[in-house]
Every structure is written in C-alpha cells, then in structure tokens.
Design a protein around this motif. Structure first.
Motif, mmCIF file in Angstrom:
data_model
loop_
_atom_site.group_PDB
_atom_site.id
_atom_site.type_symbol
_atom_site.label_atom_id
_atom_site.label_comp_id
_atom_site.label_asym_id
_atom_site.label_seq_id
_atom_site.Cartn_x
_atom_site.Cartn_y
_atom_site.Cartn_z
ATOM 1 N N ALA A 73 -75.501 -40.038 33.778
ATOM 2 C CA ALA A 73 -76.897 -39.865 33.353
ATOM 3 C C ALA A 73 -77.441 -38.516 33.805
ATOM 4 C CB ALA A 73 -77.754 -40.999 33.919
ATOM 5 N N ALA A 74 -77.082 -38.089 35.017
ATOM 6 C CA ALA A 74 -77.571 -36.813 35.523
ATOM 7 C C ALA A 74 -76.964 -35.645 34.741
ATOM 8 C CB ALA A 74 -77.257 -36.688 37.014
ATOM 9 N N VAL A 75 -75.683 -35.742 34.410
ATOM 10 C CA VAL A 75 -75.042 -34.697 33.608
ATOM 11 C C VAL A 75 -75.667 -34.653 32.215
ATOM 12 C CG1 VAL A 75 -72.889 -33.987 32.502
ATOM 13 C CG2 VAL A 75 -72.879 -34.712 34.893
ATOM 14 N N ALA A 76 -75.889 -35.823 31.624
ATOM 15 C CA ALA A 76 -76.498 -35.867 30.290
ATOM 16 C C ALA A 76 -77.891 -35.249 30.310
ATOM 17 C CB ALA A 76 -76.558 -37.303 29.792
ATOM 18 N N ARG A 77 -78.667 -35.537 31.364
ATOM 19 C CA ARG A 77 -80.012 -34.959 31.461
ATOM 20 C C ARG A 77 -79.926 -33.435 31.547
ATOM 21 N NH1 ARG A 77 -83.915 -34.292 36.179
ATOM 22 N NH2 ARG A 77 -85.867 -33.798 35.132
ATOM 23 N N LEU A 78 -78.969 -32.937 32.315
ATOM 24 C CA LEU A 78 -78.791 -31.490 32.450
ATOM 25 C C LEU A 78 -78.430 -30.847 31.114
ATOM 26 C CD1 LEU A 78 -78.288 -28.827 33.985
ATOM 27 C CD2 LEU A 78 -75.988 -29.694 34.512
ATOM 28 N N THR A 79 -77.424 -31.383 30.457
ATOM 29 C CA THR A 79 -76.970 -30.750 29.210
ATOM 30 C C THR A 79 -78.020 -30.857 28.110
ATOM 31 O OG1 THR A 79 -75.783 -32.786 28.596
ATOM 32 C CG2 THR A 79 -74.533 -31.091 29.762
ATOM 33 N N GLU A 80 -78.740 -31.970 28.072
ATOM 34 C CA GLU A 80 -79.805 -32.112 27.080
ATOM 35 C C GLU A 80 -80.955 -31.147 27.357
ATOM 36 O OE1 GLU A 80 -80.771 -36.237 27.285
ATOM 37 O OE2 GLU A 80 -78.825 -36.879 26.450
ATOM 38 N N ALA A 81 -81.239 -30.933 28.646
ATOM 39 C CA ALA A 81 -82.350 -30.037 28.998
ATOM 40 C C ALA A 81 -82.044 -28.592 28.612
ATOM 41 C CB ALA A 81 -82.641 -30.132 30.496
ATOM 42 N N LEU A 82 -80.776 -28.180 28.757
ATOM 43 C CA LEU A 82 -80.417 -26.792 28.485
ATOM 44 C C LEU A 82 -79.960 -26.546 27.054
ATOM 45 C CD1 LEU A 82 -78.538 -25.672 31.735
ATOM 46 C CD2 LEU A 82 -80.776 -24.898 30.920
ATOM 47 N N ALA A 83 -79.645 -27.597 26.321
ATOM 48 C CA ALA A 83 -79.132 -27.413 24.962
ATOM 49 C C ALA A 83 -80.139 -26.649 24.103
ATOM 50 C CB ALA A 83 -78.825 -28.763 24.327
ATOM 51 N N GLY A 84 -79.681 -25.551 23.530
ATOM 52 C CA GLY A 84 -80.531 -24.745 22.662
ATOM 53 C C GLY A 84 -81.434 -23.768 23.386
ATOM 54 N N GLN A 85 -81.491 -23.828 24.717
ATOM 55 C CA GLN A 85 -82.323 -22.891 25.474
ATOM 56 C C GLN A 85 -81.672 -21.500 25.482
ATOM 57 O OE1 GLN A 85 -85.280 -23.450 26.923
ATOM 58 N NE2 GLN A 85 -85.371 -25.667 26.560
ATOM 59 N N SER A 86 -82.495 -20.498 25.490
ATOM 60 C CA SER A 86 -82.009 -19.126 25.652
ATOM 61 C C SER A 86 -82.146 -18.770 27.132
ATOM 62 C CB SER A 86 -82.816 -18.160 24.785
ATOM 63 O OG SER A 86 -82.332 -16.841 24.943
ATOM 64 N N VAL A 87 -81.016 -18.640 27.808
ATOM 65 C CA VAL A 87 -81.028 -18.374 29.246
ATOM 66 C C VAL A 87 -80.988 -16.865 29.464
ATOM 67 C CG1 VAL A 87 -79.797 -18.696 31.423
ATOM 68 C CG2 VAL A 87 -79.853 -20.545 29.733
ATOM 69 N N PRO A 88 -81.972 -16.310 30.156
ATOM 70 C CA PRO A 88 -81.970 -14.867 30.412
ATOM 71 C C PRO A 88 -80.736 -14.439 31.208
ATOM 72 C CG PRO A 88 -84.111 -15.834 30.918
ATOM 73 C CD PRO A 88 -83.173 -16.979 30.703
ATOM 74 N N ARG A 89 -80.261 -13.258 30.887
ATOM 75 C CA ARG A 89 -79.070 -12.745 31.574
ATOM 76 C C ARG A 89 -79.227 -12.725 33.099
ATOM 77 N NH1 ARG A 89 -74.732 -10.151 29.563
ATOM 78 N NH2 ARG A 89 -75.772 -10.241 27.524
ATOM 79 N N PRO A 90 -80.371 -12.354 33.663
ATOM 80 C CA PRO A 90 -80.478 -12.345 35.130
ATOM 81 C C PRO A 90 -80.214 -13.705 35.773
ATOM 82 C CG PRO A 90 -82.251 -11.076 34.176
ATOM 83 C CD PRO A 90 -81.559 -11.770 33.035
ATOM 84 N N LEU A 91 -80.539 -14.800 35.068
ATOM 85 C CA LEU A 91 -80.268 -16.112 35.644
ATOM 86 C C LEU A 91 -78.763 -16.384 35.707
ATOM 87 C CD1 LEU A 91 -82.886 -18.753 34.407
ATOM 88 C CD2 LEU A 91 -82.448 -17.902 36.726
ATOM 89 N N PHE A 92 -78.028 -15.970 34.666
ATOM 90 C CA PHE A 92 -76.574 -16.094 34.754
ATOM 91 C C PHE A 92 -76.022 -15.182 35.844
ATOM 92 C CE2 PHE A 92 -76.362 -18.117 30.463
ATOM 93 C CZ PHE A 92 -75.552 -19.190 30.814
ATOM 94 N N TRP A 93 -76.543 -13.950 35.927
ATOM 95 C CA TRP A 93 -76.070 -13.048 36.980
ATOM 96 C C TRP A 93 -76.325 -13.640 38.363
ATOM 97 C CZ3 TRP A 93 -77.985 -7.572 35.042
ATOM 98 C CH2 TRP A 93 -77.128 -7.148 34.013
ATOM 99 N N GLN A 94 -77.393 -14.387 38.508
ATOM 100 C CA GLN A 94 -77.718 -14.983 39.795
ATOM 101 C C GLN A 94 -76.820 -16.169 40.119
ATOM 102 O OE1 GLN A 94 -79.826 -14.083 42.236
ATOM 103 N NE2 GLN A 94 -79.133 -15.839 43.452
ATOM 104 N N HIS A 95 -76.609 -17.049 39.148
ATOM 105 C CA HIS A 95 -75.965 -18.330 39.450
ATOM 106 C C HIS A 95 -74.531 -18.463 38.935
ATOM 107 C CE1 HIS A 95 -79.681 -19.788 41.077
ATOM 108 N NE2 HIS A 95 -80.329 -19.672 39.922
#
Length: 425
Positions: A363-385
């Motif tokens: 359930a926690a994984v599903a909530r995560l993937t559903e929350a991020l699906a289709g989101q545009s993640v800024p490059r600095p957030l990927f560079w950070q994490h």
C-alpha cells in the motif's frame, strides 16, 4: 546471444570464457527488469528460486514452483522476452527448510520439493544436502551429502522423464556461503581448497554411479565453490584472482565443468569480469538487486516528500520501519551487531526484501507511485536524492520505469562481465 548452461565449459576450455548471470529474486520488479534486459540484449535470462523462497509448501513467498513459473511466464509475455531465452533454476534444493526435523523426514520433504521443481519445468537444479538435520550428530560428511543429493537427483530424473520435457542439468557442491550474505563484518574469505573441490566431484560421481544415475551425472555442469568473495551487513570482500589460482586450476581436471559463484553481489565490474575469466561462469546475484530497488524507492519517497505538500514526510520509509519492528523475525537474528535501525533499512544483506509483499508495504509503495505518476520532477531534486536518475527529470514521470532502470543498471554490470573480454575496470 543466449547461451545454454552446457555451452559454458566448452567455451572456457576454448579460451573464450563466457558467463551467465543468475538472478536470484522473486520480486516482480527485479524479474521484470531481468526479462526486459534479456529481450534487449538477447542474453540468457537465468532466474532462480531458493528452497526457502519457493517450495511445494509455498515457501516464504507463498508460491509453489508452478506458481513461480506462471509469474515469470506472465511477466515475460508482458515484456516480450522470448521463452527460449529463459532458464529457470532451483537453488539450494535439499532439506534446509526442514533441517529442524529428523533427517529422514526432512529428506522426504526435500524429495517432494524437488519433484515439484522438476515437474514445473525448472531445468537447472542445485542439489544441496550439506546442512545438518535434527538427528545428525555432526555436519554430514561428503558421503552422506552425496548420498542425499543422489536421492534428490533420482526424484528429479524420474519426474522430468515422466513429464516428457527436457532433462535437467545439475549443480553440486557443499562449500556454499551463507545464503543472503554473512551477518558480521568480514576481513577475508579463504577460497575452497583444491582438494576439497576435487573430492566433492569424485564422491558425487561414485555415489551417482553406484545408484544408476550415470545419465544425471553426465548432466552435472558445475560445482559450487567459495572463490573468496562475500558480503557482510556493511562490507564486501572482493575477488582476488591470485588467492584463487590454486582453486581455478581444478577445472583442468574436470573438462565438462565450470564453477558457480554465490554471493557475488556488490563485486562490481572488474571482479566480476575476473571471476568469469577464471571459470566462475555462473554468477549468482540477489540481495544487490533488491538493495538497489530499495535505494530507488527511498529516493522517490524523499522526492515526493519534498515535491508534494500533501504526501507527508517519508511515509514509505516510516511504513517499512513499522513493519520491521512489528515483525522482526526476518532481520533480528542477522543484525546482532551494529546500529539496528540503519541495518534494517540499509544493510547489504537487504533483509528488508522479505517485507515488500506485506499489505502495508504494498500500500505504501502504491501510494508513492500513484503520487508521483505524471509529475514533472525538477532536475535539482533528482540531483539531491538520486543524481544518476536525472534523465527522468522535467518530464511526466513513470515511477515504475525509474525502478526498472535502477535494477537494470546492476544487471548491465553483470552482462558486461559475462562477455568475452568483459569490463576490465
């Protein structure tokens, strides 16, 4: 190009060593990544289940061998991986799940398990009867181990013959590292003594011949030995070809065999390539693949926490911590020293992999993937994490693709090492 397991010894003898990666996992994302990588490269996709993970009683995954075959075939269809590239194996097949019982009772269960594997179409069977059972007064000697392995081989032969499909090939060997890695820090690992490797094959050959299993013996393609590699909770012992030189010389006595190397997780490109060059043609990997999967999931958990106001503060991490603390059986005995909280999540032995099928984890994984699906993640957030995943920035995100990509990066390292003149650095 897809290789058969029977190709490995002739290629080694010809001076053109090749290897096959053995993916030891039941996690659907890991399996999907392996099958997709196989489709893209044309390489053999060797997928193995262990005796504790999958057996006739369900194992800790709840799957029988037939269930596991159905899962792999379904994922292969979805990924477009040709069935002819896929080889299924059973690892440590023997009395291990029932070693708390008397030997005869444990062996009877092991025979039922091997019959289930052979009947389901598993073609690579590692026969491992090296563990002591409840009424064994000492660790089994070579003759006892070989006799028990022969019992299992007889069952596999009979089952496969009645099924009318291809006959299985076998891996033998008793000098196996602890499944899933050691539970303490390691400074060095001594490779198997050459005499022990020779004796393993000689004793098995004698017992198999005495029991009318000459055909099965002819399909023994490899021996499990300790090449001097291992990982603990927080460190890795890397392959040293010089220390294994006497052991690798044993293959000159056995032209139809290669070595199978267990616990090759986290070795990296150069050690893996050296292992293949030296005749360790089957490279088994498991915890590394679920470790990097967890790494990617936790990175996405952090990204979602920073990006989405309503997501919360690392809810996936918190859910997994709650699960592991409420049901500690899968990790408590393995993390006896060191910071338990850190090891629960970040140990190289990756005991957290046992919890991903729990409903709360799913359930926690599903909530995560559903929350991020289709989101545009800024490059600095990927560079950070998760800097290496920055290719996924600034476009509608498919979280599942990030997870598959991360597992595939590890598989690529193995694939390169398995090729002639594989990665040299």
């Amino acid at each position: 190009m897809a290789l058969a397991l029977t190709d490995l010894a002739p290629l080694f003898r010809a001076g053109t060593p090749r290897g096959i990666t053995s993916v030891c996992s039941a996690h659907p994302v890991v399996l999907r990544a392996a099958l997709r990588h196989g489709r893209e490269t044309g390489a053999t996709v060797l997928i193995e289940a262990t005796c504790n993970q999958v057996n006739h009683q369900g194992g800790y995954t709840g799957m029988t061998p037939t269930d596991f075959v159905a899962l792999v075939r379904d994922l292969a269809r979805q990924e477009g991986c040709p069935e002819g590239q896929i080889v299924l194996g059973g690892d440590h097949l023997g009395p291990n799940p029932w070693r708390h019982l008397p030997a005869e009772t444990a062996m009877a269960e092991a025979e039922r398990m091997v019959a289930a594997y052979a009947g389901a179409g598993f073609l690579k069977l590692h026969l491992d009867a090296s563990m002591a059972c409840a009424d064994d007064t000492a660790p089994p000697d070579d003759m006892t181990v070989a006799a028990r392995a022969a019992r299992l081989a007889a069952v596999a032969e009979d089952t496969a013959r009645k099924a009318g499909g291809p006959m299985p090939v076998y891996i033998i060997g008793t000098e196996v590292p602890p499944p899933g890695g050691a539970d303490h820090a390691l400074d060095a690992i001594t490779p198997t003594a050459p005499a022990n490797a020779d004796r393993t094959f000689a004793v098995h050959a004698r017992v198999f011949a005495e029991r009318g299993l000459a055909d099965a013996l002819a399909r023994v393609v490899g021996i499990v030995v300790q090449p001097g590699v291992e990982f603990g909770n927080q460190n890795v012992v890397f392959y040293d070809p010089a220390k294994a030189r006497a052991l690798t010389g044993v293959l000159a006595h056995h032209p139809a065999l290669v070595f199978e190397a267990h616990s090759t997780d986290y070795q990296g490109a150069a050690p893996l390539s050296a292992l293949v060059t030296d005749g360790f043609a089957v490279l088994k990997v498991g915890p590394e693949l679920t470790f990097v999967l967890r790494e990617a999931l936790y990175a996405l958990d952090l990204i979602a926490s920073d990006l989405l106001p309503d997501y919360g503060d690392r809810p996936l991490y918190r859910a997994m911590e709650g699960l592991m603390c409420a049901a500690p059986d899968h990790w408590q005995g393995h993390y006896r020293t060191g910071p338990a909280r850190l090891l629960r999540h970040y140990s190289l032995s990756d005991r957290i992999r046992y919890y991903w099928t729990a409903p709360a984890a799913e359930a926690a994984v599903a909530r995560l993937t559903e929350a991020l699906a289709g989101q545009s993640v800024p490059r600095p957030l990927f560079w950070q994490h998760m800097p290496a995943a920055a290719r996924f920035a600034d476009a509608p995100l498919d979280p599942d693709e990030v997870l598959i990509w991360r597992v595939t990066e590890s598989l690529k390292t193995y694939h390169a090492a398995c090729q002639p003149g594989g990665a040299a650095a």
